[in-house]
Design an enzyme around this catalytic site. Structure first.
Site, PDB file in Angstrom:
ATOM      1  N   LYS A 156       0.817  -1.220   0.000  1.00 53.93           N
ATOM      2  CA  LYS A 156       0.000   0.000   0.000  1.00 53.93           C
ATOM      3  C   LYS A 156       0.860   1.283   0.000  1.00 53.93           C
ATOM      4  O   LYS A 156       2.063   1.235   0.272  1.00 53.93           O
ATOM      5  CB  LYS A 156      -0.924  -0.024   1.229  1.00 53.93           C
ATOM      6  CG  LYS A 156      -1.968  -1.152   1.191  1.00 53.93           C
ATOM      7  CD  LYS A 156      -2.951  -0.977   2.347  1.00 53.93           C
ATOM      8  CE  LYS A 156      -4.018  -2.039   2.346  1.00 53.93           C
ATOM      9  NZ  LYS A 156      -5.024  -1.795   3.406  1.00 53.93           N
TER      10      LYS A 156
ATOM     11  N   TYR B 234     -12.593  -2.183  -3.736  1.00 53.13           N
ATOM     12  CA  TYR B 234     -13.054  -2.386  -2.353  1.00 53.13           C
ATOM     13  C   TYR B 234     -14.580  -2.393  -2.248  1.00 53.13           C
ATOM     14  O   TYR B 234     -15.119  -2.093  -1.171  1.00 53.13           O
ATOM     15  CB  TYR B 234     -12.479  -1.296  -1.451  1.00 53.13           C
ATOM     16  CG  TYR B 234     -11.079  -1.562  -0.919  1.00 53.13           C
ATOM     17  CD1 TYR B 234     -10.741  -2.770  -0.305  1.00 53.13           C
ATOM     18  CD2 TYR B 234     -10.086  -0.574  -0.983  1.00 53.13           C
ATOM     19  CE1 TYR B 234      -9.466  -2.995   0.215  1.00 53.13           C
ATOM     20  CE2 TYR B 234      -8.811  -0.795  -0.459  1.00 53.13           C
ATOM     21  CZ  TYR B 234      -8.514  -2.016   0.132  1.00 53.13           C
ATOM     22  OH  TYR B 234      -7.266  -2.228   0.666  1.00 53.13           O
TER      23      TYR B 234
ATOM     24  N   ASN C 172      -1.936   0.199   6.884  1.00 52.41           N
ATOM     25  CA  ASN C 172      -1.463  -1.090   7.405  1.00 52.41           C
ATOM     26  C   ASN C 172      -0.568  -1.837   6.413  1.00 52.41           C
ATOM     27  O   ASN C 172      -0.408  -3.037   6.477  1.00 52.41           O
ATOM     28  CB  ASN C 172      -2.638  -1.947   7.893  1.00 52.41           C
ATOM     29  CG  ASN C 172      -3.626  -2.287   6.788  1.00 52.41           C
ATOM     30  OD1 ASN C 172      -3.480  -1.842   5.664  1.00 52.41           O
ATOM     31  ND2 ASN C 172      -4.619  -3.087   7.117  1.00 52.41           N
TER      32      ASN C 172
ATOM     33  N   HIS D 171      -2.198  -5.412   1.640  1.00 52.07           N
ATOM     34  CA  HIS D 171      -3.526  -6.029   1.496  1.00 52.07           C
ATOM     35  C   HIS D 171      -3.317  -7.431   0.949  1.00 52.07           C
ATOM     36  O   HIS D 171      -2.400  -7.661   0.163  1.00 52.07           O
ATOM     37  CB  HIS D 171      -4.390  -5.229   0.511  1.00 52.07           C
ATOM     38  CG  HIS D 171      -5.613  -5.985   0.071  1.00 52.07           C
ATOM     39  ND1 HIS D 171      -6.781  -5.989   0.791  1.00 52.07           N
ATOM     40  CD2 HIS D 171      -5.825  -6.812  -0.991  1.00 52.07           C
ATOM     41  CE1 HIS D 171      -7.669  -6.758   0.189  1.00 52.07           C
ATOM     42  NE2 HIS D 171      -7.112  -7.274  -0.910  1.00 52.07           N
TER      43      HIS D 171
ATOM     44  N   GLU E 256      -9.700 -10.517  -7.528  1.00 54.92           N
ATOM     45  CA  GLU E 256      -8.746  -9.421  -7.301  1.00 54.92           C
ATOM     46  C   GLU E 256      -7.568  -9.504  -8.273  1.00 54.92           C
ATOM     47  O   GLU E 256      -7.047  -8.479  -8.719  1.00 54.92           O
ATOM     48  CB  GLU E 256      -8.269  -9.449  -5.843  1.00 54.92           C
ATOM     49  CG  GLU E 256      -9.400  -9.119  -4.869  1.00 54.92           C
ATOM     50  CD  GLU E 256      -8.947  -8.998  -3.420  1.00 54.92           C
ATOM     51  OE1 GLU E 256      -7.795  -9.345  -3.097  1.00 54.92           O
ATOM     52  OE2 GLU E 256      -9.770  -8.548  -2.603  1.00 54.92           O
TER      53      GLU E 256
HETATM   54  P1  CMP Z   1      -7.450  -4.414   3.824  1.00 58.95           P
HETATM   55  O1  CMP Z   1      -7.012  -5.792   4.168  1.00 58.95           O
HETATM   56  O2  CMP Z   1      -6.808  -3.767   2.661  1.00 58.95           O
HETATM   57  O3  CMP Z   1      -9.039  -4.418   3.596  1.00 58.95           O
HETATM   58  C1  CMP Z   1      -9.828  -3.280   3.805  1.00 58.95           C
HETATM   59  C2  CMP Z   1      -9.108  -2.193   4.540  1.00 58.95           C
HETATM   60  O4  CMP Z   1      -9.931  -1.258   5.199  1.00 58.95           O
HETATM   61  C3  CMP Z   1      -8.284  -2.797   5.652  1.00 58.95           C
HETATM   62  O5  CMP Z   1      -7.193  -3.500   5.095  1.00 58.95           O
HETATM   63  C4  CMP Z   1      -7.934  -1.566   6.472  1.00 58.95           C
HETATM   64  O6  CMP Z   1      -6.755  -0.933   6.036  1.00 58.95           O
HETATM   65  C5  CMP Z   1      -9.114  -0.618   6.183  1.00 58.95           C
HETATM   66  N1  CMP Z   1      -9.908  -0.323   7.376  1.00 58.95           N
HETATM   67  C6  CMP Z   1     -10.100   0.894   7.917  1.00 58.95           C
HETATM   68  N2  CMP Z   1     -10.904   0.823   8.986  1.00 58.95           N
HETATM   69  C7  CMP Z   1     -11.240  -0.470   9.150  1.00 58.95           C
HETATM   70  C8  CMP Z   1     -12.035  -1.171  10.103  1.00 58.95           C
HETATM   71  N3  CMP Z   1     -12.663  -0.545  11.110  1.00 58.95           N
HETATM   72  N4  CMP Z   1     -12.146  -2.522   9.953  1.00 58.95           N
HETATM   73  C9  CMP Z   1     -11.538  -3.175   8.929  1.00 58.95           C
HETATM   74  N5  CMP Z   1     -10.755  -2.545   7.997  1.00 58.95           N
HETATM   75  C10 CMP Z   1     -10.604  -1.211   8.116  1.00 58.95           C
END
Ligand code: CMP
Length: 136
Positions: free
Chosen positions: A12, A52, A115, A118, A129
């Site tokens: 990311k 998403y 984070n 993904h 995906e």
């Molecule tokens: P990712 O695995 O990319 O999938 C969706 C993303 O939404 C997740 O990682 C997080 O970076 C983001 N996100 C932000 N807020 C939340 C939340 N409360 N719960 C889950 N994902 C979140």
């Protein structure tokens, strides 16, 4: 038993911005993942919204899509036995605060939004995906 799978991984914007992409790719390789395809790109917000879509009803959807389209990302097809689950284990919990020692999000993640990586959450979603980024 052989259960060769492919999964979609994204490094990311927060990690690419900190030049961590090579380091993160080395971690995948050292854990037995083959990087079959990869590309560094920046996507439009409208494309992030498509990617998403499963989260479109969530309160964090708009911020999430703004963020994913805010800078370059590295999209990769990773191959390995049990790639989907093994990648999720290697990434660690969504929130870096909850991620276990030795996981990518524990090491590099900044926040639940930033984070660092993904990964597809099922074999079925991995196919969708992978097509999203690599169908041509
Ligand atoms: P990712 O695995 O990319 O999938 C969706 C993303 O939404 C997740 O990682 C997080 O970076 C983001 N996100 C932000 N807020 C939340 C939340 N409360 N719960 C889950 N994902 C979140």
């Amino acid at each position: 038993m052989n259960n060769l799978e492919e999964t979609l991984s994204i490094i990311k914007p927060d990690a690419v911005e900190r030049n961590l992409d090579s380091e993160i790719k080395e971690i995948f390789k050292s854990k037995g993942f083959l990087i079959k395809k990869e590309k560094k790109i920046q996507i439009e917000k409208s494309e992030a919204e498509k990617f998403y879509k499963v989260h479109e009803t969530k309160a964090f959807f708009d911020d999430l899509c703004t963020y994913l389209s805010s800078g370059p990302i590295v999209a990769m097809v990773l191959e390995k036995e049990n790639a989907v689950l093994d990648n999720r284990e290697l990434m660690g919990a969504t929130n870096p605060k909850d991620a276990a020692e030795g996981t990518i999000r524990k090491k590099y993640g900044i926040s639940i939004d930033k984070n660092s990586v993904h990964g597809s959450d099922s074999v079925e979603n991995a196919k969708i995906e992978i097509d999203f980024f690599f169908k041509d």
